[in-house]
Design a protein around this motif. Structure first.
Motif, PDB file in Angstrom:
ATOM      1  N   PHE A 141       0.867  -1.565  -0.181  1.00 44.33           N
ATOM      2  CA  PHE A 141       0.321   0.682   0.068  1.00 44.33           C
ATOM      3  C   PHE A 141       0.910   1.042  -0.374  1.00 44.33           C
ATOM      4  O   PHE A 141       2.168   1.168   0.794  1.00 44.33           O
ATOM      5  CB  PHE A 141      -1.752   0.417   0.974  1.00 44.33           C
ATOM      6  N   ILE A 142       0.239   2.386  -0.322  1.00 43.99           N
ATOM      7  CA  ILE A 142       1.231   3.479  -0.632  1.00 43.99           C
ATOM      8  C   ILE A 142       0.149   4.600   0.929  1.00 43.99           C
ATOM      9  O   ILE A 142      -0.931   4.411   1.012  1.00 43.99           O
ATOM     10  CB  ILE A 142       0.500   3.982  -1.592  1.00 43.99           C
ATOM     11  N   PRO A 143       1.532   5.115   1.407  1.00 45.84           N
ATOM     12  CA  PRO A 143       0.556   5.958   2.747  1.00 45.84           C
ATOM     13  C   PRO A 143       0.317   6.414   3.256  1.00 45.84           C
ATOM     14  O   PRO A 143      -0.149   7.083   3.419  1.00 45.84           O
ATOM     15  CB  PRO A 143       1.989   5.176   3.829  1.00 45.84           C
ATOM     16  N   GLY A 144       0.748   7.566   1.963  1.00 48.93           N
ATOM     17  CA  GLY A 144       0.753   9.090   2.112  1.00 48.93           C
ATOM     18  C   GLY A 144       0.641   9.934   0.545  1.00 48.93           C
ATOM     19  O   GLY A 144       1.275  11.035   0.521  1.00 48.93           O
ATOM     20  N   GLY A 145      -0.034   9.798  -0.250  1.00 53.42           N
ATOM     21  CA  GLY A 145       0.463   9.962  -1.463  1.00 53.42           C
ATOM     22  C   GLY A 145       1.701   9.067  -2.449  1.00 53.42           C
ATOM     23  O   GLY A 145       1.782   8.812  -1.708  1.00 53.42           O
ATOM     24  N   VAL A 146       1.143   9.941  -3.763  1.00 54.98           N
ATOM     25  CA  VAL A 146       2.091   9.088  -4.402  1.00 54.98           C
ATOM     26  C   VAL A 146       3.777   9.388  -4.408  1.00 54.98           C
ATOM     27  O   VAL A 146       4.818   8.797  -5.148  1.00 54.98           O
ATOM     28  CB  VAL A 146       1.772   8.865  -6.434  1.00 54.98           C
ATOM     29  N   SER A 147       3.679  10.519  -3.756  1.00 52.26           N
ATOM     30  CA  SER A 147       5.554  10.596  -3.447  1.00 52.26           C
ATOM     31  C   SER A 147       5.853   9.830  -2.288  1.00 52.26           C
ATOM     32  O   SER A 147       6.818  10.500  -2.398  1.00 52.26           O
ATOM     33  CB  SER A 147       5.291  12.351  -2.943  1.00 52.26           C
ATOM     34  N   ALA A 148       5.190   8.841  -1.872  1.00 55.41           N
ATOM     35  CA  ALA A 148       5.823   8.104  -0.331  1.00 55.41           C
ATOM     36  C   ALA A 148       6.101   7.503  -0.989  1.00 55.41           C
ATOM     37  O   ALA A 148       5.554   6.537  -1.934  1.00 55.41           O
ATOM     38  CB  ALA A 148       4.609   8.688   0.617  1.00 55.41           C
ATOM     39  N   PRO A 149       7.036   6.310  -0.413  1.00 53.08           N
ATOM     40  CA  PRO A 149       7.327   5.286  -0.773  1.00 53.08           C
ATOM     41  C   PRO A 149       6.657   4.066  -0.641  1.00 53.08           C
ATOM     42  O   PRO A 149       5.446   4.217   0.987  1.00 53.08           O
ATOM     43  CB  PRO A 149       9.317   4.918   0.382  1.00 53.08           C
ATOM     44  N   TRP A 150       6.510   2.957  -0.739  1.00 54.32           N
ATOM     45  CA  TRP A 150       5.309   2.114  -0.532  1.00 54.32           C
ATOM     46  C   TRP A 150       5.709   1.353   0.768  1.00 54.32           C
ATOM     47  O   TRP A 150       6.545   1.293   0.806  1.00 54.32           O
ATOM     48  CB  TRP A 150       5.839   0.853  -1.876  1.00 54.32           C
ATOM     49  N   ALA A 156       8.730   6.657  10.631  1.00 61.65           N
ATOM     50  CA  ALA A 156       9.878   5.858  11.244  1.00 61.65           C
ATOM     51  C   ALA A 156      10.095   4.833  10.052  1.00 61.65           C
ATOM     52  O   ALA A 156      10.672   3.773  10.734  1.00 61.65           O
ATOM     53  CB  ALA A 156       9.256   5.316  13.045  1.00 61.65           C
ATOM     54  N   CYS A 157       9.134   4.460   9.372  1.00 68.91           N
ATOM     55  CA  CYS A 157       9.030   3.045   8.934  1.00 68.91           C
ATOM     56  C   CYS A 157       9.672   4.311   7.424  1.00 68.91           C
ATOM     57  O   CYS A 157       9.269   3.599   5.745  1.00 68.91           O
ATOM     58  CB  CYS A 157       7.639   3.106   7.516  1.00 68.91           C
ATOM     59  N   ASP A 158      10.209   5.161   7.099  1.00 69.96           N
ATOM     60  CA  ASP A 158      11.417   5.691   5.527  1.00 69.96           C
ATOM     61  C   ASP A 158       9.879   5.907   5.080  1.00 69.96           C
ATOM     62  O   ASP A 158      10.686   5.541   3.512  1.00 69.96           O
ATOM     63  CB  ASP A 158      12.542   4.623   5.412  1.00 69.96           C
ATOM     64  N   THR A 159       8.810   5.894   5.364  1.00 71.52           N
ATOM     65  CA  THR A 159       8.757   6.971   4.482  1.00 71.52           C
ATOM     66  C   THR A 159       7.819   8.462   4.826  1.00 71.52           C
ATOM     67  O   THR A 159       7.575   8.643   6.220  1.00 71.52           O
ATOM     68  CB  THR A 159       7.372   5.267   4.331  1.00 71.52           C
ATOM     69  N   MET A 160       6.006   8.889   4.876  1.00 75.56           N
ATOM     70  CA  MET A 160       5.449   9.690   4.774  1.00 75.56           C
ATOM     71  C   MET A 160       3.508   9.104   4.903  1.00 75.56           C
ATOM     72  O   MET A 160       3.772   9.054   4.788  1.00 75.56           O
ATOM     73  CB  MET A 160       5.824  11.004   4.419  1.00 75.56           C
ATOM     74  N   LEU A 161       3.079  10.303   5.639  1.00 69.96           N
ATOM     75  CA  LEU A 161       2.048  10.122   6.332  1.00 69.96           C
ATOM     76  C   LEU A 161       1.580  11.236   4.755  1.00 69.96           C
ATOM     77  O   LEU A 161       0.508  10.923   4.786  1.00 69.96           O
ATOM     78  CB  LEU A 161       1.650  10.542   7.166  1.00 69.96           C
ATOM     79  N   PRO A 172      11.379   8.992  -7.189  1.00 67.78           N
ATOM     80  CA  PRO A 172      12.130   7.996  -7.129  1.00 67.78           C
ATOM     81  C   PRO A 172      11.626   6.969  -6.248  1.00 67.78           C
ATOM     82  O   PRO A 172      11.572   5.384  -6.020  1.00 67.78           O
ATOM     83  CB  PRO A 172      14.026   8.185  -6.055  1.00 67.78           C
ATOM     84  N   SER A 173      10.561   7.683  -5.270  1.00 70.09           N
ATOM     85  CA  SER A 173       9.972   6.520  -4.052  1.00 70.09           C
ATOM     86  C   SER A 173       9.370   5.434  -5.098  1.00 70.09           C
ATOM     87  O   SER A 173       8.991   4.195  -3.930  1.00 70.09           O
ATOM     88  CB  SER A 173       8.688   7.459  -3.685  1.00 70.09           C
ATOM     89  N   SER A 174       8.335   5.839  -5.700  1.00 70.95           N
ATOM     90  CA  SER A 174       7.335   4.584  -6.035  1.00 70.95           C
ATOM     91  C   SER A 174       8.645   3.605  -6.681  1.00 70.95           C
ATOM     92  O   SER A 174       8.620   2.025  -6.825  1.00 70.95           O
ATOM     93  CB  SER A 174       6.369   4.706  -7.318  1.00 70.95           C
ATOM     94  N   VAL A 175       9.230   3.840  -7.439  1.00 74.11           N
ATOM     95  CA  VAL A 175      10.311   3.276  -8.070  1.00 74.11           C
ATOM     96  C   VAL A 175      11.524   2.213  -7.774  1.00 74.11           C
ATOM     97  O   VAL A 175      11.595   1.307  -7.452  1.00 74.11           O
ATOM     98  CB  VAL A 175      11.433   3.521  -9.613  1.00 74.11           C
ATOM     99  N   ALA A 176      11.871   2.728  -6.709  1.00 70.51           N
ATOM    100  CA  ALA A 176      12.976   2.107  -5.605  1.00 70.51           C
ATOM    101  C   ALA A 176      11.789   1.315  -4.903  1.00 70.51           C
ATOM    102  O   ALA A 176      12.438   0.286  -4.614  1.00 70.51           O
ATOM    103  CB  ALA A 176      13.351   3.169  -4.649  1.00 70.51           C
ATOM    104  N   SER A 177      10.914   1.647  -4.571  1.00 66.63           N
ATOM    105  CA  SER A 177       9.714   0.730  -3.594  1.00 66.63           C
ATOM    106  C   SER A 177       9.676  -0.565  -4.217  1.00 66.63           C
ATOM    107  O   SER A 177       9.941  -1.519  -4.054  1.00 66.63           O
ATOM    108  CB  SER A 177       8.557   1.460  -3.434  1.00 66.63           C
ATOM    109  N   GLY A 178       8.961  -0.089  -5.383  1.00 67.56           N
ATOM    110  CA  GLY A 178       8.788  -1.414  -6.740  1.00 67.56           C
ATOM    111  C   GLY A 178      10.408  -1.576  -6.737  1.00 67.56           C
ATOM    112  O   GLY A 178      10.026  -3.477  -6.560  1.00 67.56           O
TER     113      GLY A 178
END
Ligand SMILES: Cc1cc2nc3c(=O)[nH]c(=O)nc-3n(C[C@H](O)[C@H](O)[C@H](O)COP(=O)(O)O)c2cc1C
Ligand code: SF4
Ligand code: FES
Lengths: 204, 434
Positions: free
Chosen positions: B286-295, B312-317, B408-414
């Motif tokens: 799941f994406i936690p805080g908009g598409v700019s956020a890592p998954w 704390a999970c290296d992403t954002m709300l 990079p958020s989504s690409v790197a997460s993927g």
């Protein structure tokens, strides 16, 4: 005779009065011009430029940055299908393909009768009703292929004229009052207030 | 964790068909917060908002009170409200502007009084045709009611509000681009510093920019007091927040929840909220805080919905929008579509953002189409590294605004979470999901 109608010109002048700088009224006035013509005709651009005190090139330069401002004609109904992530996950590309077949145009294209222009749009903030679309920026959510066909029929026959007005996102927006507060007076009041608070040792 | 039942701060009127009309607003406590604010000094109102620890709801989560106090030393001519809401999967301000425009206007008036501004602009994305209609109609009613304009409710305080339409450009949500757009220009973000439009904002004057939801909290905070607000939530994350839930859940929608007390699991699975993954499937990510956020993956479902907890999970709300993806989702395709968005919406000022987004989009499409190579995965990470060195979170910035480093958020997460799936595309020469 001016190209922009008296009504558009009158509303444009009202808009100009709302901003400290006339250029700020540029985008709202472009919306008004599109309400009249569907797109930004060169004649309209020339008049808008004069109204806000810019050159026509500056108006075009700004307008071309924005997806909603069209420097080429578009159909009577601009059908913008969102294909962004939330809609894609719920079948937006199938819907887009269906729309292409039904209308016989690719995204960016306009039907021969000039009724429909199809767009592959980015998120329009209605993701809870994905897949969704806008027609002239009016929302339709949870759109199935059958619902799409019905929508196209209803639009073509004018059954949705009330729900989907012509172009111009401000077409039903009317400001009933002008600005009331006098900027000069406000700044004097504010200065006095700031001084009083400084004297009180407050100001948090 | 249990789902709490906090007071409805933002959505109390949504059950009413006529929630957007003044009559309903007045019958449900409307404009009482403003009356109370006007009986206090501006400094007291600002102090109350500061004490509420109201974190900005636009994405960055900066405390509103602190932003204001940085500025309140000198006169502030302008307040600008950010209603551009274009972050994909974010649709909560949409509800507030269409369904409770008076609440927004009252919030703007309270902020205007605290900041002593003379003019406030509500910038709404141009696609919100109905929202523009509703907010202007509410404003007309509010003027007639004496709540806006000269000598508001006989207090001696005067401010005008102008509703301003955008014209379709995601980047205009970035506050300095929004100001450029409001000045009638292309929406090019400005070079920082200054970090806040605070110092040099609209027409070169000090300007406060706040999000629609941030503003909409103010009537409740002033009416009920900061203590009632901080009694909700935990730590810095106080009050409630609107969470926009989309994707493969049974009940997508906007939910007002107490901060920190609810987890992603509650939001996605509780029968009164998301209702679980549709068609009885499993959650993949799941994406936690908009598409700019890592998954995040299912292992993070028990993380509470709070600013610091998610950070704390290296992403954002971020903008509070959660997208659930089921086990039938192709992750290459998801990353591709998000990148395509950034590529289309990059304003083009910075090379890493403009070129990088285009390259990544092309490589992802090639992999999705079955024409990818194994080296493409490293190539993608290398392109990400060129946009945001280190591809870490929070990202390093080489560009004028943070749209670039969001790519990079989504690409790197993927790639990090689903490397095998990316490789399977390459090996099979086709998308395994068809
Ligand atoms: C690319 C980009 C897009 C943004 N879009 C929005 C938006 O649509 N709405 C919004 O309120 N803030 C958006 N922001 C954040 C704003 O720059 C700003 O932080 C916010 O409006 C401040 O209000 P707040 O402190 O009340 O959250 C965006 C930021 C960036 C970098
Ligand atoms: S990072 Fe991208 S969107 Fe932001 S200013 Fe640079 S080119 Fe424009
Ligand atoms: S993703 Fe389609 S409306 Fe938001």
């Amino acid at each position: 005779m001016s190209h922009l109608s008296d009504d558009v010109l009158a509303r444009a002048r009202e808009l100009l009065a709302l901003y400290p700088h006339p250029r700020s009224a540029l985008i709202p006035i472009c919306h008004l011009a599109q309400e009249q013509d569907g797109w930004l005709r060169p004649e309209a651009i020339a008049e808008i430029a004069e109204l806000v005190g810019l050159t026509p090139a500056e108006v075009v330069g700004t307008a071309t940055f924005y997806d909603m401002l069209h420097t080429e004609p578009v159909g009577r109904y601009l059908v913008s299908i969102c294909t962004n992530i939330a809609c894609m996950l719920r079948g937006a590309y199938d819907l887009l393909e269906h729309a292409e077949q039904r209308l016989g145009v690719r995204p960016g294209g306009t039907t021969e009768d000039g009724l429909f222009t199809l767009e592959d749009a980015e998120c329009v903030a209605d993701c809870g009703r994905a897949p969704c679309l806008q027609v002239n920026h009016r929302f339709f959510g949870n759109v199935t292929p059958e619902a799409f066909d019905q929508l196209v029929d209803d639009l073509a026959t004018g059954r949705l004229d009330d729900e989907v007005p012509p172009h111009g996102t401000l077409i039903r927006v009317r400001r009933e009052v002008g600005l009331r507060a006098d900027p000069q007076e406000i700044s004097e009041e504010r200065r006095a207030m700031a001084e009083r608070q400084a004297a009180d040792g407050g100001g948090a | 964790m249990a789902i709490t039942d906090p007071p409805k701060i933002l959505t109390s009127r949504l059950a009413y068909e006529d929630s957007h009309r003044l009559e309903r607003y007045l019958a449900t406590g409307g404009y009482q917060g403003l009356r109370k604010a006007l009986s206090m000094t501006p400094a007291q109102v600002a102090a109350e908002v500061d004490a509420a620890s109201l974190l900005g709801r636009g994405g960055a989560g900066f405390p509103a009170g602190r932003k204001w106090s940085m500025l309140r030393k000198g006169p502030i001519p302008y307040l600008v409200v950010n209603g551009d809401e274009s972050e994909p999967a974010t649709f909560k301000d949409h509800v507030l502007v269409e369904r409770d425009p008076h609440q927004l206007i009252e919030g703007v008036l309270i902020a205007a009084y605290a900041l002593q501004v003379g003019r406030a602009f509500i910038y709404l994305r141009g696609e919100f045709a109905l929202g523009l209609e509703r907010v202007q109609a509410a404003l007309n009613e509010a003027y007639a009611h004496g709540a806006v304009g000269r000598d508001i409710f006989g207090s001696g305080f005067s401010v005008d509000i102008v509703v301003h339409p955008g014209a379709g450009a995601y980047i205009c949500g970035e506050e300095t681009a929004l100001i450029e757009s409001l000045e009638g220009k292309r929406g090019f973000p400005r070079i920082k510093p200054p970090y806040f439009p605070a110092a040099i904002g609209l027409y070169g004057e000090p300007t406060v920019v706040n999000n629609v939801e941030t503003m909409s909290n103010l009537p409740w905070i002033i009416t009920n007091g900061a203590a009632a607000f901080t009694a909700l939530g935990e730590g810095r994350s106080t009050g409630t927040r609107l969470f926009a839930l989309a994707g493969h859940v049974r009940n997508p929608g906007v939910y007002e929840l107490e901060m920190v007390k609810t987890t992603f699991r509650d939001l996605i699975y509780a029968p009164v909220l998301g209702g679980g993954i549709h068609h009885g499937r499993e959650l993949k990510a799941f994406i936690p805080g908009g598409v700019s956020a890592p998954w995040l993956g299912p292992e993070h479902l028990d993380v509470p919905l709070g600013q610091d907890e998610v950070a704390a999970c290296d992403t954002m709300l971020g903008s509070g929008s959660i997208v659930a993806m089921d086990d039938h989702t192709c992750m290459v395709r998801a990353a591709w579509r998000i990148t395509r968005f950034f590529w289309r919406e990059s304003c083009g000022q910075c090379t890493p953002c403009r070129e990088g987004s285009g390259w990544i989009e092309k490589i992802l499409r090639r992999i999705e189409d079955g024409a990818g190579r194994e080296e493409d995965l490293d190539l993608l990470m290398d392109a990400c590294d060129n946009i945001a060195p280190g591809v870490s979170w929070p990202p390093q910035q080489t560009t004028i605004c943070v749209l670039g480093p969001s790519i990079p958020s989504s690409v790197a997460s993927g790639i990090r979470m689903f490397r095998d799936e990316f490789l399977l595309h390459v090996k099979e020469g086709a998308c395994p999901y068809g």
